[in-house]
Design an enzyme around this catalytic site. Structure first.
Site, PDB file in Angstrom:
ATOM      1  N   ASN A   8     -37.162 -11.841  35.584  1.00  0.00           N
ATOM      2  CA  ASN A   8     -36.518 -12.956  35.864  1.00  0.00           C
ATOM      3  C   ASN A   8     -35.122 -12.307  36.381  1.00  0.00           C
ATOM      4  O   ASN A   8     -34.318 -11.892  35.361  1.00  0.00           O
ATOM      5  CB  ASN A   8     -36.330 -13.674  34.505  1.00  0.00           C
ATOM      6  CG  ASN A   8     -35.530 -14.948  34.593  1.00  0.00           C
ATOM      7  OD1 ASN A   8     -34.851 -15.257  35.627  1.00  0.00           O
ATOM      8  ND2 ASN A   8     -35.068 -15.452  33.502  1.00  0.00           N
ATOM      9  N   TRP A   9     -34.641 -12.625  37.529  1.00  0.00           N
ATOM     10  CA  TRP A   9     -33.229 -11.733  37.848  1.00  0.00           C
ATOM     11  C   TRP A   9     -32.126 -12.606  37.299  1.00  0.00           C
ATOM     12  O   TRP A   9     -31.102 -12.225  37.230  1.00  0.00           O
ATOM     13  CB  TRP A   9     -33.166 -11.586  39.353  1.00  0.00           C
ATOM     14  CG  TRP A   9     -34.191 -10.668  40.216  1.00  0.00           C
ATOM     15  CD1 TRP A   9     -35.239  -9.926  39.239  1.00  0.00           C
ATOM     16  CD2 TRP A   9     -34.143 -10.145  41.182  1.00  0.00           C
ATOM     17  NE1 TRP A   9     -35.888  -9.088  40.097  1.00  0.00           N
ATOM     18  CE2 TRP A   9     -35.217  -9.395  41.336  1.00  0.00           C
ATOM     19  CE3 TRP A   9     -33.500 -10.413  42.452  1.00  0.00           C
ATOM     20  CZ2 TRP A   9     -35.736  -8.467  42.588  1.00  0.00           C
ATOM     21  CZ3 TRP A   9     -33.897  -9.821  43.630  1.00  0.00           C
ATOM     22  CH2 TRP A   9     -34.582  -8.938  43.686  1.00  0.00           C
ATOM     23  N   LYS A  10     -32.192 -13.884  36.847  1.00  0.00           N
ATOM     24  CA  LYS A  10     -31.323 -14.721  36.339  1.00  0.00           C
ATOM     25  C   LYS A  10     -30.346 -14.861  37.691  1.00  0.00           C
ATOM     26  O   LYS A  10     -30.603 -14.647  38.582  1.00  0.00           O
ATOM     27  CB  LYS A  10     -30.719 -14.395  35.165  1.00  0.00           C
ATOM     28  CG  LYS A  10     -31.793 -13.975  34.148  1.00  0.00           C
ATOM     29  CD  LYS A  10     -31.129 -13.755  32.510  1.00  0.00           C
ATOM     30  CE  LYS A  10     -32.643 -13.593  31.772  1.00  0.00           C
ATOM     31  NZ  LYS A  10     -32.307 -13.589  30.286  1.00  0.00           N
ATOM     32  N   HIS A  37     -36.533 -22.223  30.800  1.00  0.00           N
ATOM     33  CA  HIS A  37     -35.906 -21.033  30.028  1.00  0.00           C
ATOM     34  C   HIS A  37     -34.904 -21.533  29.122  1.00  0.00           C
ATOM     35  O   HIS A  37     -34.337 -22.397  29.385  1.00  0.00           O
ATOM     36  CB  HIS A  37     -35.290 -20.090  31.213  1.00  0.00           C
ATOM     37  CG  HIS A  37     -34.991 -18.853  30.872  1.00  0.00           C
ATOM     38  ND1 HIS A  37     -33.911 -18.453  30.209  1.00  0.00           N
ATOM     39  CD2 HIS A  37     -35.518 -17.734  30.812  1.00  0.00           C
ATOM     40  CE1 HIS A  37     -33.689 -17.270  29.532  1.00  0.00           C
ATOM     41  NE2 HIS A  37     -34.761 -16.746  30.297  1.00  0.00           N
ATOM     42  N   GLU A  54     -32.133 -20.529  28.587  1.00  0.00           N
ATOM     43  CA  GLU A  54     -30.531 -20.476  29.016  1.00  0.00           C
ATOM     44  C   GLU A  54     -30.423 -21.822  29.748  1.00  0.00           C
ATOM     45  O   GLU A  54     -29.527 -22.128  29.738  1.00  0.00           O
ATOM     46  CB  GLU A  54     -30.467 -19.413  30.027  1.00  0.00           C
ATOM     47  CG  GLU A  54     -30.448 -17.993  29.281  1.00  0.00           C
ATOM     48  CD  GLU A  54     -30.716 -16.758  30.026  1.00  0.00           C
ATOM     49  OE1 GLU A  54     -30.915 -16.895  31.248  1.00  0.00           O
ATOM     50  OE2 GLU A  54     -30.516 -15.706  29.217  1.00  0.00           O
ATOM     51  N   GLU A  85     -40.410 -16.404  24.249  1.00  0.00           N
ATOM     52  CA  GLU A  85     -39.211 -15.721  24.390  1.00  0.00           C
ATOM     53  C   GLU A  85     -38.113 -16.230  23.162  1.00  0.00           C
ATOM     54  O   GLU A  85     -37.457 -17.233  23.572  1.00  0.00           O
ATOM     55  CB  GLU A  85     -38.477 -16.120  25.641  1.00  0.00           C
ATOM     56  CG  GLU A  85     -39.118 -15.692  27.142  1.00  0.00           C
ATOM     57  CD  GLU A  85     -38.174 -15.271  27.843  1.00  0.00           C
ATOM     58  OE1 GLU A  85     -38.164 -14.124  28.459  1.00  0.00           O
ATOM     59  OE2 GLU A  85     -37.344 -16.102  28.480  1.00  0.00           O
ATOM     60  N   GLY A  98     -31.510 -10.620  25.855  1.00  0.00           N
ATOM     61  CA  GLY A  98     -30.395 -10.078  26.349  1.00  0.00           C
ATOM     62  C   GLY A  98     -29.490  -9.483  25.093  1.00  0.00           C
ATOM     63  O   GLY A  98     -28.251  -9.165  25.346  1.00  0.00           O
ATOM     64  N   SER A 112     -35.620  -8.679  25.740  1.00  0.00           N
ATOM     65  CA  SER A 112     -35.279  -7.102  25.630  1.00  0.00           C
ATOM     66  C   SER A 112     -36.537  -6.287  25.694  1.00  0.00           C
ATOM     67  O   SER A 112     -36.758  -5.446  25.148  1.00  0.00           O
ATOM     68  CB  SER A 112     -34.502  -6.962  24.450  1.00  0.00           C
ATOM     69  OG  SER A 112     -33.261  -7.685  24.306  1.00  0.00           O
ATOM     70  N   GLY A 118     -35.662  -9.658  31.734  1.00  0.00           N
ATOM     71  CA  GLY A 118     -34.704  -9.920  32.233  1.00  0.00           C
ATOM     72  C   GLY A 118     -33.893  -8.494  32.866  1.00  0.00           C
ATOM     73  O   GLY A 118     -34.444  -7.975  33.926  1.00  0.00           O
ATOM     74  N   GLY A 119     -33.034  -8.214  32.032  1.00  0.00           N
ATOM     75  CA  GLY A 119     -32.010  -7.186  32.220  1.00  0.00           C
ATOM     76  C   GLY A 119     -32.726  -5.826  32.979  1.00  0.00           C
ATOM     77  O   GLY A 119     -32.317  -5.270  33.973  1.00  0.00           O
TER      78      GLY A 119
HETATM   79  P1  13P Z   1     -33.888  -9.821  28.759  1.00  0.00           P
HETATM   80  O1  13P Z   1     -35.150  -8.815  28.910  1.00  0.00           O
HETATM   81  O2  13P Z   1     -32.684  -9.502  29.392  1.00  0.00           O
HETATM   82  O3  13P Z   1     -33.538  -9.957  27.248  1.00  0.00           O
HETATM   83  O4  13P Z   1     -34.105 -11.419  29.172  1.00  0.00           O
HETATM   84  C1  13P Z   1     -35.339 -11.772  28.994  1.00  0.00           C
HETATM   85  C2  13P Z   1     -35.354 -12.970  29.587  1.00  0.00           C
HETATM   86  O5  13P Z   1     -34.787 -14.024  28.967  1.00  0.00           O
HETATM   87  C3  13P Z   1     -36.446 -13.237  30.692  1.00  0.00           C
HETATM   88  O6  13P Z   1     -36.531 -14.525  30.971  1.00  0.00           O
END
Ligand code: 13P
Length: 251
Positions: free
Chosen positions: A9-11, A93, A95, A165, A171, A211, A232-233
């Site tokens: 997920n590149w956000k 998600h 967020e 999640e 994050g 994470s 994500g990251g």
């Molecule tokens: P991180 O891997 O950066 O913690 O993000 C997870 C996430 O929200 C994937 O959708």
């Protein structure tokens, strides 16, 4: 039996030119032995699609609107995503729930619209830190699963992936322990069994996200009810993402 799916997920990261380069690097991996998806920002989808053409990497988006078209400024429909070559779409998600007013009702509407157009849905659920600390994780996840999947059929579920999640792990570098993640992924599978039957529950891919990185992916993926990751990251770092893909391919 279940598909192992590693999804990035590149956000809100990467311009189209940057997306093209990153997608090409990910797609050049010739050791992919599981399903790999990259969920890019909307404007990057075209560039990413071209960069992954002919590879094993699949294209995903990060949201979808429930209407076919109309006066919904800033939104994107399932048909638009389909035509660009999107196969997966993330819905719900945390967020989106936290910062953009997403509710179980809107998540459910988005999921139904995506499925109706032949997209695969990655549905995200998860509890906040306060909810975990006050001991209501099970209630929160149960409510989200029931409401977000309301009205879906057994047939729909073939195209649904659940991503657990925990909000406190996203994050933050605070990964859930494999046991904590397994416990909730098992709860989700039991809930799916109650709603859709044991066969559907056994066949549904349940990912962990929060994470997940090159160092902890193998351990998390060794748990019986964790069938992949939503990353994500670490999905923006080609070497780290490749290591997670390797862990998924080894399961
Ligand atoms: P991180 O891997 O950066 O913690 O993000 C997870 C996430 O929200 C994937 O959708």
């Amino acid at each position: 039996m279940r598909k192992i799916i590693i999804a990035g997920n590149w956000k809100m990261n990467k311009t189209p030119a940057e997306a093209r380069a990153l997608a090409a690097t990910i797609a050049a991996n010739d050791k992919i032995g599981c399903e790999v998806v990259i969920c890019t920002p909307f404007v990057d989808l075209f560039a990413a699609k071209e960069a992954i053409a002919g590879s094993k990497v699949r294209l995903g988006a990060q949201n979808v609107h429930w209407a076919e078209s109309g006066a919904f400024t800033g939104e994107i429909s399932a048909s638009m995503l389909k035509e660009v070559g999107v196969e997966y779409v993330i819905v719900g998600h945390s967020e989106r729930r936290q910062y953009f007013g997403e509710t179980d009702e809107t998540v459910n509407a988005r999921a139904k619209a995506a499925l109706a157009k032949g997209l695969k849905v990655i549905l995200c659920v998860g509890e906040s830190l306060e909810q975990r600390q006050s001991g209501v994780t099970e209630q929160v996840i149960t409510q989200q699963i029931k409401a977000d999947l309301a009205d879906l059929t057994v047939g729909n579920m073939k195209n649904v992936v659940i991503a657990y999640e925990p909000v406190w792990a996203i994050g933050t570098g605070l990964t859930a322990t494999p046991e904590q993640a397994q416990e909730v992924c098992k709860l989700i599978r039991d809930l799916l069994s109650g709603i859709f039957g044991a066969e559907t529950a056994a066949e549904t891919t349940i990912q962990y996200g929060g994470s997940m990185n090159a160092g902890n992916a193998a351990q998390l993926l060794s748990m019986p009810d964790i069938d992949g990751g939503l990353i994500g990251g670490a999905s923006l770092k080609p070497d780290d993402f490749a290591a997670i893909i390797a862990a998924g391919s080894a399961k």
